[in-house]
Motif scaffolding. Structure first.
Motif, mmCIF file in Angstrom:
data_model
loop_
_atom_site.group_PDB
_atom_site.id
_atom_site.type_symbol
_atom_site.label_atom_id
_atom_site.label_comp_id
_atom_site.label_asym_id
_atom_site.label_seq_id
_atom_site.Cartn_x
_atom_site.Cartn_y
_atom_site.Cartn_z
ATOM 1 N N CYS A 86 0.856 -1.189 0.000
ATOM 2 C CA CYS A 86 0.000 0.000 0.000
ATOM 3 C C CYS A 86 0.891 1.238 0.000
ATOM 4 O O CYS A 86 1.655 1.469 0.938
ATOM 5 C CB CYS A 86 -0.919 0.014 1.212
ATOM 6 S SG CYS A 86 -1.951 1.498 1.307
ATOM 7 N N MET A 87 0.762 2.059 -1.057
ATOM 8 C CA MET A 87 1.617 3.244 -1.203
ATOM 9 C C MET A 87 0.805 4.524 -1.340
ATOM 10 O O MET A 87 1.324 5.542 -1.796
ATOM 11 C CB MET A 87 2.524 3.069 -2.426
ATOM 12 C CG MET A 87 3.564 1.974 -2.279
ATOM 13 S SD MET A 87 4.786 2.309 -1.001
ATOM 14 C CE MET A 87 5.697 3.653 -1.771
ATOM 15 N N VAL B 140 -1.001 17.698 1.142
ATOM 16 C CA VAL B 140 -1.124 17.066 2.459
ATOM 17 C C VAL B 140 -1.920 15.772 2.294
ATOM 18 O O VAL B 140 -3.023 15.776 1.751
ATOM 19 C CB VAL B 140 -1.835 17.993 3.466
ATOM 20 C CG1 VAL B 140 -2.012 17.273 4.809
ATOM 21 C CG2 VAL B 140 -1.051 19.284 3.655
ATOM 22 N N PHE B 141 -1.349 14.678 2.754
ATOM 23 C CA PHE B 141 -2.041 13.392 2.680
ATOM 24 C C PHE B 141 -3.224 13.388 3.646
ATOM 25 O O PHE B 141 -3.127 13.854 4.778
ATOM 26 C CB PHE B 141 -1.088 12.257 3.040
ATOM 27 C CG PHE B 141 -1.763 10.924 3.164
ATOM 28 C CD1 PHE B 141 -2.214 10.251 2.042
ATOM 29 C CD2 PHE B 141 -1.979 10.354 4.420
ATOM 30 C CE1 PHE B 141 -2.867 9.035 2.152
ATOM 31 C CE2 PHE B 141 -2.624 9.131 4.537
ATOM 32 C CZ PHE B 141 -3.063 8.469 3.406
ATOM 33 N N LYS B 142 -4.353 12.844 3.178
ATOM 34 C CA LYS B 142 -5.549 12.764 4.007
ATOM 35 C C LYS B 142 -5.763 11.325 4.486
ATOM 36 O O LYS B 142 -5.814 10.401 3.663
ATOM 37 C CB LYS B 142 -6.780 13.239 3.223
ATOM 38 C CG LYS B 142 -6.759 14.722 2.896
ATOM 39 C CD LYS B 142 -8.052 15.129 2.192
ATOM 40 C CE LYS B 142 -8.057 16.615 1.857
ATOM 41 N NZ LYS B 142 -9.296 17.026 1.159
ATOM 42 N N PRO C 23 3.839 11.522 -3.557
ATOM 43 C CA PRO C 23 4.942 12.357 -4.049
ATOM 44 C C PRO C 23 6.194 11.551 -4.366
ATOM 45 O O PRO C 23 6.852 11.791 -5.392
ATOM 46 C CB PRO C 23 5.179 13.336 -2.893
ATOM 47 C CG PRO C 23 3.881 13.393 -2.177
ATOM 48 C CD PRO C 23 3.317 12.012 -2.266
ATOM 49 N N GLU C 24 6.530 10.586 -3.513
ATOM 50 C CA GLU C 24 7.726 9.781 -3.755
ATOM 51 C C GLU C 24 7.586 8.951 -5.034
ATOM 52 O O GLU C 24 8.541 8.804 -5.800
ATOM 53 C CB GLU C 24 7.997 8.855 -2.561
ATOM 54 C CG GLU C 24 8.389 9.568 -1.290
ATOM 55 C CD GLU C 24 7.222 9.828 -0.361
ATOM 56 O OE1 GLU C 24 7.410 9.779 0.858
ATOM 57 O OE2 GLU C 24 6.093 10.080 -0.873
ATOM 58 N N ASP D 174 -4.869 13.299 -7.712
ATOM 59 C CA ASP D 174 -5.374 14.597 -8.167
ATOM 60 C C ASP D 174 -5.051 15.706 -7.171
ATOM 61 O O ASP D 174 -4.750 16.840 -7.559
ATOM 62 C CB ASP D 174 -6.880 14.523 -8.400
ATOM 63 C CG ASP D 174 -7.243 13.712 -9.641
ATOM 64 O OD1 ASP D 174 -6.324 13.370 -10.407
ATOM 65 O OD2 ASP D 174 -8.438 13.441 -9.833
ATOM 66 N N ALA D 175 -5.124 15.392 -5.881
ATOM 67 C CA ALA D 175 -4.809 16.395 -4.861
ATOM 68 C C ALA D 175 -3.344 16.820 -4.945
ATOM 69 O O ALA D 175 -3.021 18.004 -4.773
ATOM 70 C CB ALA D 175 -5.118 15.841 -3.471
ATOM 71 N N TYR D 176 -2.466 15.871 -5.244
ATOM 72 C CA TYR D 176 -1.045 16.219 -5.367
ATOM 73 C C TYR D 176 -0.814 17.160 -6.550
ATOM 74 O O TYR D 176 -0.144 18.189 -6.418
ATOM 75 C CB TYR D 176 -0.194 14.966 -5.534
ATOM 76 C CG TYR D 176 1.266 15.304 -5.805
ATOM 77 C CD1 TYR D 176 2.121 15.643 -4.768
ATOM 78 C CD2 TYR D 176 1.766 15.319 -7.109
ATOM 79 C CE1 TYR D 176 3.440 15.985 -5.006
ATOM 80 C CE2 TYR D 176 3.082 15.664 -7.364
ATOM 81 C CZ TYR D 176 3.920 15.999 -6.306
ATOM 82 O OH TYR D 176 5.227 16.347 -6.561
ATOM 83 N N TYR D 177 -1.372 16.835 -7.696
ATOM 84 C CA TYR D 177 -1.138 17.664 -8.885
ATOM 85 C C TYR D 177 -1.827 19.022 -8.793
ATOM 86 O O TYR D 177 -1.389 19.985 -9.424
ATOM 87 C CB TYR D 177 -1.596 16.928 -10.138
ATOM 88 C CG TYR D 177 -0.621 15.863 -10.587
ATOM 89 C CD1 TYR D 177 0.549 16.191 -11.255
ATOM 90 C CD2 TYR D 177 -0.871 14.523 -10.323
ATOM 91 C CE1 TYR D 177 1.451 15.224 -11.652
ATOM 92 C CE2 TYR D 177 0.025 13.543 -10.719
ATOM 93 C CZ TYR D 177 1.187 13.896 -11.382
ATOM 94 O OH TYR D 177 2.075 12.928 -11.764
#
Length: 407
Positions: free
Chosen positions: A232-233, A282-284, A238-239, A272-275
């Motif tokens: 699970c990633m 911020v990870f949710k 981002p990485e 989508d949140a990252y881009y």
């Protein structure tokens, strides 16, 4: 910035369409033959045509998996199969056997090729070799760290792409090249028939005492010495993106339609949140919580950060964690009455609390208060598989939405 591709499994035509609807950029699937998931429903030739058309109509891609290691007896049937599918506009073929690669080249000269993880691609010189054979994308062996992936990306031929698994079952053997199933019950994992003996219970037997079995106990339920946690990633988007991976692959062609929808939807939101704002991403935790609502084992990051340790194995049980039950699939919705036509998938009853979710939407919770059969007669429970029900829902839904309940 070009987005990383979210690649979803499609064990059958229904799962293919659900994966696309819930946000996958591409799907991979097998035909009825020559794929390493003989237990999946897989697609007939007509279903492949329909599935590819459906994906392309939505601006998505469709990849056919033909990654068996062929024996002599497979060659002629595969040639005949190619003649039947060569005119379907499949975006790429996932292969591992050089002979299969050669046969596809001969039948479909302009085909695009992706190298299956079964080929155990672990270094940039191997990438160079496969590039010379016409491979455009390599699906990495699961045994690589981020550091190795970045070096491989910097040294492999220009224009070559990297695809890597980000979610799903981990194989205790080297990227799936396991002979244990074949040895024990003559089901060849390299021809799609793995029985997962790595997750069975084992005892120790001493040579001079063949009838005495000594349990290698971890607890009272047994020992699972080869039982990996699930990869699970989702909390490391981002990485993944910054490592050079262009396609994030979800394992699970034998998983349920509920599994596919839930996993794809969660990763879609995270990506989508990252881009949308890479600098302030911020990870949710809610994304991870969604993944835990499908059948799963405990999670691990596999080899991405370091070689797995005993903390990446589950020594207590090989059983899945199943906290939620998939109860229904919405087939239609009447906005004037608020009534959804639902195909039952597991029993549900009046008075139960259910969650309803759909593509691009967060779930909402409601108590099941009004439920009728197909003829409009009130029912207290729905015990019959795939019966059609009319259910009053508190918020608008659409075809493809799903109902689930906590056990």
């Amino acid at each position: 910035m070009k987005k990383i591709e979210l690649l979803a499994p499609a064990g059958d035509l229904e799962k293919l369409k659900i994966a696309i609807d819930y946000g996958a950029d591409a799907v991979y699937f097998g035909g009825e033959m020559f794929s390493l998931r003989a237990g999946a429903g897989n697609l007939t030739i007509d279903e492949i045509k329909e599935g590819v058309y459906y994906a392309h109509a939505k601006g998505k891609k469709a990849y056919l998996t033909v990654n068996i290691y062929a024996h002599n007896e497979d060659i002629k049937p595969f040639e005949e199969y190619l003649n039947k599918i060569k005119d379907i506009n499949i975006d790429a073929f996932l292969v591992s056997d050089p002979g299969i690669l050669l046969l596809i080249k001969e039948a479909i000269p302009d085909a695009e090729f992706h190298l299956s993880t079964q080929a155990n691609m672990t270094n940039f010189k191997a990438a160079e070799f496969w590039h010379q054979q016409g491979i455009k994308r390599i699906v990495l062996a699961r045994e690589l760290t981020f550091e190795e992936i970045k070096e491989l990306h910097s040294k492999m031929p220009e224009g070559m792409e990297i695809e890597a698994f980000v979610q799903g079952a981990m194989c205790i053997s080297y990227s799936g090249r396991c002979l244990l199933s074949n040895f024990m019950i003559e089901r060849d994992a390299n021809r799609g028939q793995c029985a997962h003996p790595c997750r069975w219970k084992y005892s120790l037997v001493e040579e001079q005492r063949p009838d005495e079995y000594f349990p290698v106990e971890e607890d009272e339920r047994g020992t699972y010495i080869l039982n990996s946690r699930d990869l699970c990633m989702i909390d490391h988007i981002p990485e993944l993106i910054n490592s050079g991976i262009v396609s994030a692959k979800i394992e699970g062609r034998m998983k349920s339609v509920f599994y596919v929808a839930t996993i794809v939807s969660a990763y879609r939101k995270a990506i989508d949140a990252y881009y949308a704002d890479p600098e302030n991403y911020v990870f949710k935790e809610e994304w991870l919580n969604e993944l835990k609502k499908v059948s799963h084992r405990q999670f691990t990051t596999g080899f991405y950060f370091n070689k797995p340790t005993n903390k990446d194995q589950d020594y207590q049980t090989s059983a899945y964690t199943r906290e939620y039950t998939f109860t229904g699939l919405v087939k239609d919705y009447n906005p004037e009455t608020g009534i959804a036509l639902v195909e039952q998938r597991n029993k549900m009853s009046i008075g139960e609390e259910i969650e309803i979710f759909g593509p691009n939407d967060d779930f909402f919770t409601q108590t099941l208060q009004i439920m009728m059969d197909e003829n409009g007669e009130p029912v207290e429970s729905a015990p019959h598989p795939q019966q059609l029900l009319q259910i009053k829902v508190n918020q608008p839904v659409a075809s493809g939405f799903m109902l689930r309940k906590k056990k």
